[in-house]
Design an enzyme around this catalytic site. Sequence first.
Site, PDB file in Angstrom:
ATOM      1  N   ARG A 189     -37.107  16.105  -7.411  1.00 51.40           N
ATOM      2  CA  ARG A 189     -38.161  16.993  -6.904  1.00 51.40           C
ATOM      3  C   ARG A 189     -39.449  16.743  -7.686  1.00 51.40           C
ATOM      4  O   ARG A 189     -39.437  16.047  -8.693  1.00 51.40           O
ATOM      5  CB  ARG A 189     -37.736  18.460  -7.026  1.00 51.40           C
ATOM      6  CG  ARG A 189     -37.285  18.819  -8.442  1.00 51.40           C
ATOM      7  CD  ARG A 189     -37.567  20.223  -8.822  1.00 51.40           C
ATOM      8  NE  ARG A 189     -38.978  20.512  -8.917  1.00 51.40           N
ATOM      9  CZ  ARG A 189     -39.751  20.139  -9.943  1.00 51.40           C
ATOM     10  NH1 ARG A 189     -39.271  19.439 -10.967  1.00 51.40           N
ATOM     11  NH2 ARG A 189     -41.029  20.442  -9.969  1.00 51.40           N
TER      12      ARG A 189
ATOM     13  N   ALA B  76     -43.808  16.281  -6.729  1.00 48.56           N
ATOM     14  CA  ALA B  76     -44.484  15.374  -5.803  1.00 48.56           C
ATOM     15  C   ALA B  76     -44.502  13.902  -6.247  1.00 48.56           C
ATOM     16  O   ALA B  76     -44.070  13.021  -5.488  1.00 48.56           O
ATOM     17  CB  ALA B  76     -45.899  15.897  -5.545  1.00 48.56           C
TER      18      ALA B  76
ATOM     19  N   ARG C 118     -38.703  16.177   3.116  1.00 50.83           N
ATOM     20  CA  ARG C 118     -39.448  17.389   2.736  1.00 50.83           C
ATOM     21  C   ARG C 118     -40.885  17.198   3.235  1.00 50.83           C
ATOM     22  O   ARG C 118     -41.486  16.146   2.979  1.00 50.83           O
ATOM     23  CB  ARG C 118     -39.427  17.604   1.206  1.00 50.83           C
ATOM     24  CG  ARG C 118     -38.037  17.917   0.661  1.00 50.83           C
ATOM     25  CD  ARG C 118     -38.084  18.391  -0.779  1.00 50.83           C
ATOM     26  NE  ARG C 118     -38.555  19.759  -0.886  1.00 50.83           N
ATOM     27  CZ  ARG C 118     -38.935  20.315  -2.057  1.00 50.83           C
ATOM     28  NH1 ARG C 118     -38.922  19.592  -3.172  1.00 50.83           N
ATOM     29  NH2 ARG C 118     -39.328  21.571  -2.090  1.00 50.83           N
TER      30      ARG C 118
ATOM     31  N   GLN D 191     -37.645  26.512 -11.370  1.00 47.71           N
ATOM     32  CA  GLN D 191     -38.075  25.245 -11.986  1.00 47.71           C
ATOM     33  C   GLN D 191     -38.748  25.473 -13.335  1.00 47.71           C
ATOM     34  O   GLN D 191     -38.671  24.629 -14.228  1.00 47.71           O
ATOM     35  CB  GLN D 191     -39.044  24.502 -11.045  1.00 47.71           C
ATOM     36  CG  GLN D 191     -38.387  23.912  -9.811  1.00 47.71           C
ATOM     37  CD  GLN D 191     -38.446  24.868  -8.634  1.00 47.71           C
ATOM     38  OE1 GLN D 191     -38.468  26.084  -8.799  1.00 47.71           O
ATOM     39  NE2 GLN D 191     -38.448  24.322  -7.429  1.00 47.71           N
TER      40      GLN D 191
ATOM     41  N   ASP E  73     -48.881  19.564  -4.603  1.00 47.33           N
ATOM     42  CA  ASP E  73     -48.044  18.790  -3.674  1.00 47.33           C
ATOM     43  C   ASP E  73     -48.868  18.121  -2.577  1.00 47.33           C
ATOM     44  O   ASP E  73     -48.458  17.123  -2.002  1.00 47.33           O
ATOM     45  CB  ASP E  73     -46.978  19.690  -3.046  1.00 47.33           C
ATOM     46  CG  ASP E  73     -45.923  20.025  -4.076  1.00 47.33           C
ATOM     47  OD1 ASP E  73     -46.109  20.998  -4.827  1.00 47.33           O
ATOM     48  OD2 ASP E  73     -44.932  19.272  -4.161  1.00 47.33           O
TER      49      ASP E  73
ATOM     50  N   ASN F  66     -49.139  24.011  -3.501  1.00 45.28           N
ATOM     51  CA  ASN F  66     -48.285  23.886  -4.685  1.00 45.28           C
ATOM     52  C   ASN F  66     -47.204  24.968  -4.577  1.00 45.28           C
ATOM     53  O   ASN F  66     -47.191  25.772  -3.646  1.00 45.28           O
ATOM     54  CB  ASN F  66     -49.104  24.026  -5.974  1.00 45.28           C
ATOM     55  CG  ASN F  66     -48.303  23.629  -7.200  1.00 45.28           C
ATOM     56  OD1 ASN F  66     -47.669  22.561  -7.224  1.00 45.28           O
ATOM     57  ND2 ASN F  66     -48.277  24.453  -8.230  1.00 45.28           N
ATOM     58  N   LYS F  67     -46.304  24.967  -5.538  1.00 39.76           N
ATOM     59  CA  LYS F  67     -45.156  25.883  -5.521  1.00 39.76           C
ATOM     60  C   LYS F  67     -45.554  27.316  -5.195  1.00 39.76           C
ATOM     61  O   LYS F  67     -46.564  27.798  -5.709  1.00 39.76           O
ATOM     62  CB  LYS F  67     -44.460  25.800  -6.889  1.00 39.76           C
ATOM     63  CG  LYS F  67     -43.255  26.681  -7.079  1.00 39.76           C
ATOM     64  CD  LYS F  67     -42.199  26.541  -5.995  1.00 39.76           C
ATOM     65  CE  LYS F  67     -41.720  25.116  -5.807  1.00 39.76           C
ATOM     66  NZ  LYS F  67     -40.918  24.953  -4.567  1.00 39.76           N
TER      67      LYS F  67
HETATM   68  O1  MRU Z   1     -40.078  22.345  -4.692  1.00 38.56           O
HETATM   69  P1  MRU Z   1     -40.499  21.474  -5.846  1.00 38.56           P
HETATM   70  O2  MRU Z   1     -39.793  21.809  -7.104  1.00 38.56           O
HETATM   71  O3  MRU Z   1     -40.452  20.017  -5.493  1.00 38.56           O
HETATM   72  O4  MRU Z   1     -42.034  21.851  -6.037  1.00 38.56           O
HETATM   73  C1  MRU Z   1     -42.748  21.146  -7.010  1.00 38.56           C
HETATM   74  C2  MRU Z   1     -44.096  21.670  -7.263  1.00 38.56           C
HETATM   75  O5  MRU Z   1     -44.580  22.551  -6.583  1.00 38.56           O
HETATM   76  C3  MRU Z   1     -44.874  21.011  -8.356  1.00 38.56           C
HETATM   77  O6  MRU Z   1     -45.759  21.919  -8.937  1.00 38.56           O
HETATM   78  C4  MRU Z   1     -45.665  19.840  -7.765  1.00 38.56           C
HETATM   79  O7  MRU Z   1     -44.830  18.986  -7.057  1.00 38.56           O
HETATM   80  C5  MRU Z   1     -46.386  19.085  -8.795  1.00 38.56           C
HETATM   81  S1  MRU Z   1     -45.309  18.086  -9.749  1.00 38.56           S
HETATM   82  C6  MRU Z   1     -46.198  17.159 -10.837  1.00 38.56           C
END
Ligand code: MRU
Length: 353
Positions: free
Chosen positions: A48, A50, A86, A190, A231, A241-242
């Site tokens: 997981r 990006a 995804r 996370q 993302d 983003n998350k």
């Molecule tokens: O669902 P995830 O864990 O893949 O989400 C990840 C995020 O939202 C991160 O903040 C994003 O990918 C940046 S990673 C450098």
Amino acid sequence: MTTGETTVGWADGVVLAIDQRALPHEVRWLRISSVDDLIEAIKTLAIRGAPALGVAGAFGVALAARAHRDDTLAVTAAAERIASARPTAVNLAWGVRRALSALLAGADAVLAEAQLMLAEDAEVNRRLSAHTADLVSMLCPDRPLRVLTHCNAGRLAATAVGTALGAVMELHARGKVAEVLVDETRPLLQGARLTTWELAQAGIPHRLTIDSAAAWAMATEQVDCVMVGADRITADGSVANKIGTYSLAIAARRHGIPFVVVAPESTRDLDMATGCDIVVEQRAADEVTHVGGVATAPEQTAAFNPAFDVTPPDLITAIVTENGVVGEANINARQPITRPESVAATSQVLNSD
Ligand code: MRU
């Protein structure tokens, strides 16, 4: 894990990836030899983040190209399945597309392209971390920083170094970090599982908090800067983003705290005009109704479980990539909407420890 080791890689014809589902309890490595297994690893968040998804997607195309050496159509079909595993992080489709562009030169060329992307990822993250550390040091010059971060934007998410967390590591190396406040990041934790693990390994002081405490931490003057990854960044500067990032940006604006987004150029999607066009991944209800496999809600409870949200550009102080600040830092985003001095005063009484 050793310091120089990448969290996604290739060895002996298989994709190697640290299984992020098992952390922090176990450092387990996956050896992925088929496109189906790679897609499963991506969908279940074993892999997981990006930038890591971009590199993993490219290695997935290499797997497909080696499995179907004389069948371009089969490789293209596999690539499409990987790219859509995804939908929100643009890096996944970008990585797949880039690896696929080498297909005419053969399976070995596809693998070489994926290996090149892996090597580039570390270098890109080093550069964007240094640029971000320069900017944040300028925005918050007064004292060692209390940084708030969300989700995991470290080397787990980016194969090496990290983005927002890479910048925190760089600031730490410069002696400028007092503490990192880590949002646990419901529902898949996370922050709690991965970011704390990376910070502990790096010896950086940190405290874990529940997501809903973040605004209060800002109100009680425990945060100097918010730093997050991304993302997808659209042409107008909107940032996916998350889930929870948008609320952090609103709270940061309310309290006049810089809100800095750190991501590679590959996360910028200039073909997409605005944040309204971003497809936000919706995930299964049981991620919300259960914690660690144990039900926390009555059976059959419906859930709203978007994996991401979109923060509009006016709430973002700066987006930083390997090329530096994108456009100009939005200094207006630092102006508090009203100063929360009375709240801060109250909290000094309440903060007994
Ligand atoms: O669902 P995830 O864990 O893949 O989400 C990840 C995020 O939202 C991160 O903040 C994003 O990918 C940046 S990673 C450098």
